[in-house]
Design an enzyme around this catalytic site. Structure first.
Site, PDB file in Angstrom:
ATOM      1  N   GLU A  36       1.040  -7.197  -2.226  1.00 45.27           N
ATOM      2  CA  GLU A  36       1.813  -7.745  -1.115  1.00 45.27           C
ATOM      3  C   GLU A  36       0.886  -8.068   0.052  1.00 45.27           C
ATOM      4  O   GLU A  36       0.206  -7.179   0.564  1.00 45.27           O
ATOM      5  CB  GLU A  36       2.893  -6.737  -0.707  1.00 45.27           C
ATOM      6  CG  GLU A  36       3.967  -6.606  -1.777  1.00 45.27           C
ATOM      7  CD  GLU A  36       4.670  -5.261  -1.809  1.00 45.27           C
ATOM      8  OE1 GLU A  36       4.506  -4.462  -0.871  1.00 45.27           O
ATOM      9  OE2 GLU A  36       5.388  -5.004  -2.798  1.00 45.27           O
ATOM     10  N   GLU A  73       7.522  -4.713  -6.877  1.00 47.93           N
ATOM     11  CA  GLU A  73       6.485  -3.853  -7.448  1.00 47.93           C
ATOM     12  C   GLU A  73       6.580  -3.732  -8.960  1.00 47.93           C
ATOM     13  O   GLU A  73       5.566  -3.746  -9.660  1.00 47.93           O
ATOM     14  CB  GLU A  73       6.506  -2.460  -6.798  1.00 47.93           C
ATOM     15  CG  GLU A  73       5.983  -2.427  -5.363  1.00 47.93           C
ATOM     16  CD  GLU A  73       7.056  -2.676  -4.322  1.00 47.93           C
ATOM     17  OE1 GLU A  73       8.212  -2.922  -4.715  1.00 47.93           O
ATOM     18  OE2 GLU A  73       6.748  -2.627  -3.112  1.00 47.93           O
ATOM     19  N   PHE A 117       1.574   1.609  -0.464  1.00 47.57           N
ATOM     20  CA  PHE A 117       1.634   3.062  -0.254  1.00 47.57           C
ATOM     21  C   PHE A 117       2.037   3.718  -1.571  1.00 47.57           C
ATOM     22  O   PHE A 117       2.887   3.195  -2.285  1.00 47.57           O
ATOM     23  CB  PHE A 117       2.646   3.425   0.830  1.00 47.57           C
ATOM     24  CG  PHE A 117       2.281   2.912   2.199  1.00 47.57           C
ATOM     25  CD1 PHE A 117       1.437   3.638   3.029  1.00 47.57           C
ATOM     26  CD2 PHE A 117       2.767   1.702   2.652  1.00 47.57           C
ATOM     27  CE1 PHE A 117       1.088   3.159   4.286  1.00 47.57           C
ATOM     28  CE2 PHE A 117       2.419   1.213   3.904  1.00 47.57           C
ATOM     29  CZ  PHE A 117       1.575   1.946   4.728  1.00 47.57           C
ATOM     30  N   ASP A 171       3.889   6.039  -2.157  1.00 48.27           N
ATOM     31  CA  ASP A 171       5.322   6.315  -2.183  1.00 48.27           C
ATOM     32  C   ASP A 171       6.102   5.180  -2.862  1.00 48.27           C
ATOM     33  O   ASP A 171       7.188   5.401  -3.385  1.00 48.27           O
ATOM     34  CB  ASP A 171       5.822   6.494  -0.745  1.00 48.27           C
ATOM     35  CG  ASP A 171       4.914   7.406   0.076  1.00 48.27           C
ATOM     36  OD1 ASP A 171       5.247   8.573   0.261  1.00 48.27           O
ATOM     37  OD2 ASP A 171       3.831   6.933   0.507  1.00 48.27           O
ATOM     38  N   PHE A 172       5.534   3.981  -2.851  1.00 50.54           N
ATOM     39  CA  PHE A 172       6.237   2.832  -3.423  1.00 50.54           C
ATOM     40  C   PHE A 172       6.196   2.835  -4.950  1.00 50.54           C
ATOM     41  O   PHE A 172       6.850   2.017  -5.604  1.00 50.54           O
ATOM     42  CB  PHE A 172       5.661   1.503  -2.907  1.00 50.54           C
ATOM     43  CG  PHE A 172       5.746   1.304  -1.417  1.00 50.54           C
ATOM     44  CD1 PHE A 172       6.351   2.245  -0.589  1.00 50.54           C
ATOM     45  CD2 PHE A 172       5.211   0.175  -0.830  1.00 50.54           C
ATOM     46  CE1 PHE A 172       6.421   2.068   0.792  1.00 50.54           C
ATOM     47  CE2 PHE A 172       5.271  -0.024   0.542  1.00 50.54           C
ATOM     48  CZ  PHE A 172       5.874   0.921   1.352  1.00 50.54           C
ATOM     49  N   HIS A 188       6.081   7.033   3.588  1.00 49.08           N
ATOM     50  CA  HIS A 188       4.794   6.314   3.638  1.00 49.08           C
ATOM     51  C   HIS A 188       3.622   7.294   3.802  1.00 49.08           C
ATOM     52  O   HIS A 188       2.561   6.900   4.249  1.00 49.08           O
ATOM     53  CB  HIS A 188       4.750   5.347   4.822  1.00 49.08           C
ATOM     54  CG  HIS A 188       5.560   4.104   4.662  1.00 49.08           C
ATOM     55  ND1 HIS A 188       6.920   4.097   4.496  1.00 49.08           N
ATOM     56  CD2 HIS A 188       5.200   2.792   4.651  1.00 49.08           C
ATOM     57  CE1 HIS A 188       7.358   2.854   4.404  1.00 49.08           C
ATOM     58  NE2 HIS A 188       6.333   2.045   4.501  1.00 49.08           N
TER      59      HIS A 188
END
Lengths: 323, 342
Positions: free
Chosen positions: B31, B76, B99, B101-102, B145
């Site tokens: 991204e 993603e 991140f 977390d994603f 994040h």
């Protein structure tokens, strides 16, 4: 415009102006180094949150995004705890544990800003299912951005909402950019609302800078949801004044774009519209502007004078019970 | 080694640039790794809008073009899965998943696809891909994040995991990860990204699976991961003033793990402290304590200790986040306890 009373018009203006004033002040506070973390501002999109949420009560639900301050204010979350949350203070909406990106107030039906793009879609199906199973007339609004429209979660959520006829309205806030990437690049559809056809639900694209256009389209979609007729997709095309987050140099904006934003300003447009029709007076609007400034200044003072949470608070709220 | 000092971020950028020059099958996607795609005043001028959210990939699109530096939608699952199969069919892709977390959004593509393909295909495929991702608390980035989560991936057979602690290691390990023929998750601590250190200009590769002894010492072994390495070194410096010699080991890669270097060290010092910014349950800290307890029990003079974050998400509020992260002071105290046996 005709069906809104003068008091309602003034309330709508006040709400939009509160959002704008809050965001402009937060931008300044961030620049001064007073606010920690990542902050994503909603200025420019006020007509969407207010146009939609003016149809809701505290019993209805919304799911939000990383750009969630406007949704909070439009849904009636109190300003002082919001500002305190951005500072990470114990008086914050989430006791300082969530911050800007996770600001929430479930008592007001605000199910949280979200740090995960597209995270709110499935959650909206959940609160929609609760209302359906319990037989209430509550609706859920799922606010999501043009960027989130490319997440698998959003596709799954819209399909599920349709097959289960859930009382959910998917409101796509198309501000033209997913971070720095323009919608014309990241989105295969001409209009994001075109995708409603694939889910066999009503889909509309409206001018997201025009309060009345948003209000009308959202009103119809919310009425359908309340009557048990299932979900709709409303795409609101607009812009954001600020960058993706505070600190973003916005290289993807040109001067022409920014000049165009100012021409399409949703608050300016609303103000001009109601004044041209002599529905309210300029003095009444000016008074609201001044009140909004004072409300936000009071909130900053409240936040700055509040204490940080006790360190032990780091360890609480992980579970309801844990032994 | 070198007089040149650059940031961690620049070291990553340099490794990407050198690997992309060396091997044209190396491509980047993620991204806004360039940003501003299709805009006349950005892409039309051969420029970028961002070069990654913090600017780590800045300038790469100008050299390698948009065929090799691909901006993705916020999808993603789609682009991590694309990375897996592009790797299996002849490219050597490096994805940036902003991140860690994603990963929640796209876990199937890494867990069931990327990590298992080779085994399930009876060894008839290889997946030479890298996913770069930011980890760590410290920037007040709050619950979604700020995680570390590297043990999740270390747990999964088929994946390799790398957590560099300084700019020079970051450059060499990233080159090693890109040249490696297996899927590698490369964790960049967001606080470290801004830090500086000496980094050689020329290409070099650090092998995966080799720990680095960052400081030699005879009294206590401190194994630290990522940002905690610098905390351990600071604690060691303080403790040296008290006459306590701390050996600081940076595993650098968690899978494969250089067990030998860690075991050799505790056999010398007879004491172990693990410092890990991640949560404690099913963690690297627990894994390393287990390793030493089962493989070097007879050598130990003190019970191994794990200094970790608490079993909570990362809080937003600055004092709470500071409380969450293990501190230099807690390391100093733990070492003193290990040595003096309180």
């Amino acid at each position: 415009m005709a069906e809104l009373s003068k008091d309602e018009l003034l309330e709508i203006y006040e709400c939009m102006q509160l959002i704008r004033t809050f965001e402009d002040r937060v931008s300044g506070l961030f620049a001064e180094g007073k606010l920690p973390g990542f902050v994503h501002l909603y200025a420019g999109e006020e007509a969407i949150a207010v146009g939609v949420c003016s149809h809701l009560t505290d019993d209805d639900f919304i799911t939000s995004t990383h750009r969630g301050h406007g949704h909070c204010i439009a849904k009636g979350v109190e300003i002082n705890p919001m500002m305190a949350e951005l500072y990470g203070k114990e008086t914050g909406s989430c006791k300082g544990k969530g911050g800007s990106m996770h600001i929430a107030d479930v008592d007001k039906g605000m199910m949280g800003a979200n740090g995960i793009v597209g995270g709110g879609g499935p959650l909206a199906c959940g609160s929609g299912l609760t209302a359906k199973v319990k037989g209430t007339d509550q609706v859920t609004i799922c606010f999501f951005g043009d960027g989130a429209s490319e997440q698998g979660t959003m596709h799954e959520a819209m399909n599920l909402a349709k097959i289960w006829k859930l009382p959910v309205v998917f409101v796509c806030e198309n501000n033209g950019f997913a971070e720095s990437t323009p919608v014309g690049y990241h989105c295969s559809a001409k209009d994001i609302s075109d995708r409603a056809t694939a889910y066999n639900m009503p889909g509309f694209t409206v001018d997201g800078t025009d309060f009345f256009a948003v209000h009308e389209a959202a009103g119809e979609a919310i009425a359908r949801a309340r009557q048990g007729e299932g979900p709709s997709l409303v795409e609101c095309k607009g812009f954001r004044y600020y960058g993706h987050f505070e600190g973003d140099a916005k290289a993807y904006y040109t001067e022409e774009m920014v000049a165009d934003f100012k021409k399409r300003d949703p608050i300016g447009k609303f103000r001009q519209g109601v004044l041209d029709r002599n529905l309210v007076s300029e003095a009444e609007l000016d008074k609201i502007d001044a009140q909004a400034k004072q409300t936000i200044e009071d909130a900053v003072k409240f936040a700055e004078e509040s204490a940080y949470p006790a360190l032990e608070e780091c360890l609480t709220d992980v579970y309801v019970a844990y032994a | 080694m070198t007089d040149r000092t650059i940031t961690f971020m620049e070291a990553i950028n340099e490794a990407l640039r050198q690997e992309m020059r060396r091997d044209e099958t190396v491509i980047l996607m993620g991204e806004d790794v360039a940003g501003g795609a299709t805009l006349d005043h950005i892409e039309g001028q051969g420029e970028e809008a961002w070069g990654g959210v913090l600017g780590v990939t800045k300038g790469l699109v100008q050299e390698f073009g948009r065929n090799r530096v691909l901006d993705t939608p916020i999808s993603e699952s789609a682009f991590i899965g694309t990375t897996v199969a592009a790797a299996a069919t002849g490219l050597r892709p490096v994805a940036e998943l902003m991140f860690v977390d994603f990963f929640g959004v796209c876990m199937d593509q890494i867990f069931n696809q990327g990590g298992k393909l080779r085994y399930m295909f009876g060894g008839k495929a290889q997946v030479p891909m890298v996913v770069r991702t930011m980890i760590g608390a410290g920037l007040r980035a709050a619950g979604q994040h700020s995680g570390c989560h590297y043990p999740v991936f270390t747990h999964m057979p088929g994946l390799k995991t790398v957590v560099p602690s300084c700019p020079a290691d970051a450059k060499g390990l990233l080159a090693g990860a890109i040249r490696d023929n297996d899927p590698v998750i490369f964790f960049e601590h967001k606080v470290l990204l801004f830090g500086e250190g000496p980094v050689p200009e020329e290409e070099y590769v650090l092998p995966l699976g080799v720990a680095d002894v960052k400081r030699e010492g005879s009294d206590v072994t401190v194994v630290a991961i990522g940002r905690m390495v610098s905390f351990a070194l600071e604690a060691a410096e303080q403790l040296a003033g008290d006459g306590i010699e701390v050996e600081v080991i940076d595993p650098r890669t968690l899978s494969p793990l250089d067990e030998g270097t860690i075991l050799d060290s505790v056999k010398k010092t007879h004491r172990l402290i693990v410092v890990d910014e991640d949560n404690p349950r099913c963690s690297m800290a627990a894994d390393l304590v287990s390793l030493v307890s089962t493989q070097a029990f007879d050598y130990m003079d003190a019970q191994p200790q794990a200094l970790t974050a608490p079993h909570t998400p990362v809080p937003f509020s600055p004092p709470l986040e500071d409380f969450y992260i293990p501190s230099v002071d807690t390391i100093v105290e733990a070492v003193k306890t290990a040595v003096n046996g309180s």
